[in-house]
Design an enzyme around this catalytic site. Structure first.
Site, PDB file in Angstrom:
ATOM      1  N   HIS A  94       0.915  -1.280   0.078  1.00 25.09           N
ATOM      2  CA  HIS A  94      -0.029   0.041  -0.140  1.00 25.09           C
ATOM      3  C   HIS A  94       0.778   1.091   0.025  1.00 25.09           C
ATOM      4  CE1 HIS A  94      -3.019  -2.994   0.848  1.00 25.09           C
ATOM      5  NE2 HIS A  94      -3.961  -2.088   0.753  1.00 25.09           N
ATOM      6  N   ALA A 100      -9.476   5.074   3.500  1.00 28.39           N
ATOM      7  CA  ALA A 100      -9.349   6.280   3.551  1.00 28.39           C
ATOM      8  C   ALA A 100     -10.914   6.900   3.377  1.00 28.39           C
ATOM      9  CB  ALA A 100      -8.601   6.660   2.365  1.00 28.39           C
TER      10      ALA A 100
HETATM   11  N1  LIG Z   1      -1.912   3.879   3.432  1.00 30.60           N
HETATM   12  C1  LIG Z   1      -3.206   3.445   3.069  1.00 30.60           C
HETATM   13  O1  LIG Z   1      -3.896   3.425   3.847  1.00 30.60           O
HETATM   14  N2  LIG Z   1      -3.416   3.363   1.868  1.00 30.60           N
HETATM   15  C2  LIG Z   1      -4.806   3.307   1.248  1.00 30.60           C
HETATM   16  N3  LIG Z   1      -5.832   3.424   2.155  1.00 30.60           N
HETATM   17  C3  LIG Z   1      -6.906   3.526   1.159  1.00 30.60           C
HETATM   18  O2  LIG Z   1      -8.091   3.786   1.409  1.00 30.60           O
HETATM   19  N4  LIG Z   1      -6.404   3.406   0.143  1.00 30.60           N
HETATM   20  C4  LIG Z   1      -5.074   3.337  -0.278  1.00 30.60           C
HETATM   21  O3  LIG Z   1      -4.167   3.139  -0.945  1.00 30.60           O
END
Ligand SMILES: NC(=O)N[C@H]1NC(=O)NC1=O
Length: 182
Positions: free
Chosen positions: A74, A130
Site C-alpha cells: 500500500h 480512507a
Molecule cells: N496507506 C493507506 O492506507 N493506503 C490506502 N488506504 C486507502 O483507502 N487506499 C489506499 O491506498
C-alpha cells in the site's frame, strides 16, 4: 434509455475465465492480484459478499510475513507516490475522497512525519480505509495507533485492507445496498 451498467452481475462473475477475473478484480487488494487469483477457484459466488469473504479468508490464513507484505504493497497516504502521480486509480480516488489532496502544508508535514515514525516502528506503512475516514480521523488514527504493538497493528492494518477491498468490490459489482456490513 439509460446506458447499460458497467457493473458486473454475479452471473457474469461466475462465468469469468481466470484472466478476465484478474483484469476486473486484480487490484481489489492494492497491488496484490494474488488475492484475487487465489479465490477464482471458489466460483460460483452467491453474491459480492461471498467473494469478499473468500478473499478475507485467504488473507487471514497467510503467515505474518504474508500479511506484512500486503500492507507493504500500500502507498503512504499523501506520500511520495501521491505527489508524483504514481497512485493506482483506486487509491487516488480514495485519498481524494478522504480530503488528502487538500491538506494544509502543516497537516501534510505532520502526516509525513507520523507515517515515517509508523513505518520505522512497525516495518510496514500505516494503512486505513480512507473512504471511511476523513483527514482529521486519519491523523487522529495514526497518532493513536503509533502506540500499539506490532501484532496489533498487523491485524488492524489487515482489517482496514479488507474494508478497502469491500468498497472496491462494491464499485465493480451490482449489489443491493449492502455497504452497511462495514
Ligand atoms: N496507506 C493507506 O492506507 N493506503 C490506502 N488506504 C486507502 O483507502 N487506499 C489506499 O491506498
Amino acid at each position: 434509455m439509460a446506458p447499460p451498467s458497467k457493473l458486473k452481475t454475479t452471473a457474469q462473475i461466475n462465468n469469468m475465465g481466470y484472466e478476465e477475473f484478474i483484469d476486473v478484480f486484480g487490484n481489489v487488494i492494492e497491488h496484490c492480484s494474488l488475492c484475487a487469483a487465489a479465490v477464482w477457484r471458489y466460483r460460483p459466488f452467491k453474491d459480492v459478499k461471498y467473494l469478499h469473504e473468500e478473499i478475507c479468508k485467504f488473507v487471514d490464513q497467510l503467515p505474518p510475513a504474508g500479511g506484512e507484505g500486503i500492507l507493504r504493497s500500500h502507498p503512504d497516504l499523501a506520500g511520495r507516490a501521491a505527489k508524483e502521480g504514481l497512485l493506482t486509480k483506486e487509491s487516488s480516488q480514495e485519498q481524494r475522497a478522504a480530503g488528502l489532496s487538500d491538506l494544509t502544508q502543516e497537516e501534510r508535514k505532520e502526516l509525513a512525519q507520523m507515517n515515517d515514525m509508523y513505518r520505522s516502528k512497525f516495518g510496514f506503512p500505516f494503512v486505513i480505509c480512507a473512504r471511511k475516514n476523513k483527514k482529521d480521523a486519519i491523523l487522529e488514527g495514526l497518532r493513536t495507533r503509533l502506540n500499539n504493538s506490532q501484532e496489533a497493528e498487523l491485524q488492524k492494518g489487515l482489517t482496514e485492507v479488507k474494508k478497502i477491498c469491500y468498497l472496491r468490490l462494491l464499485d465493480l459489482v451490482e449489489h443491493d445496498g449492502i455497504e452497511s456490513r462495514l
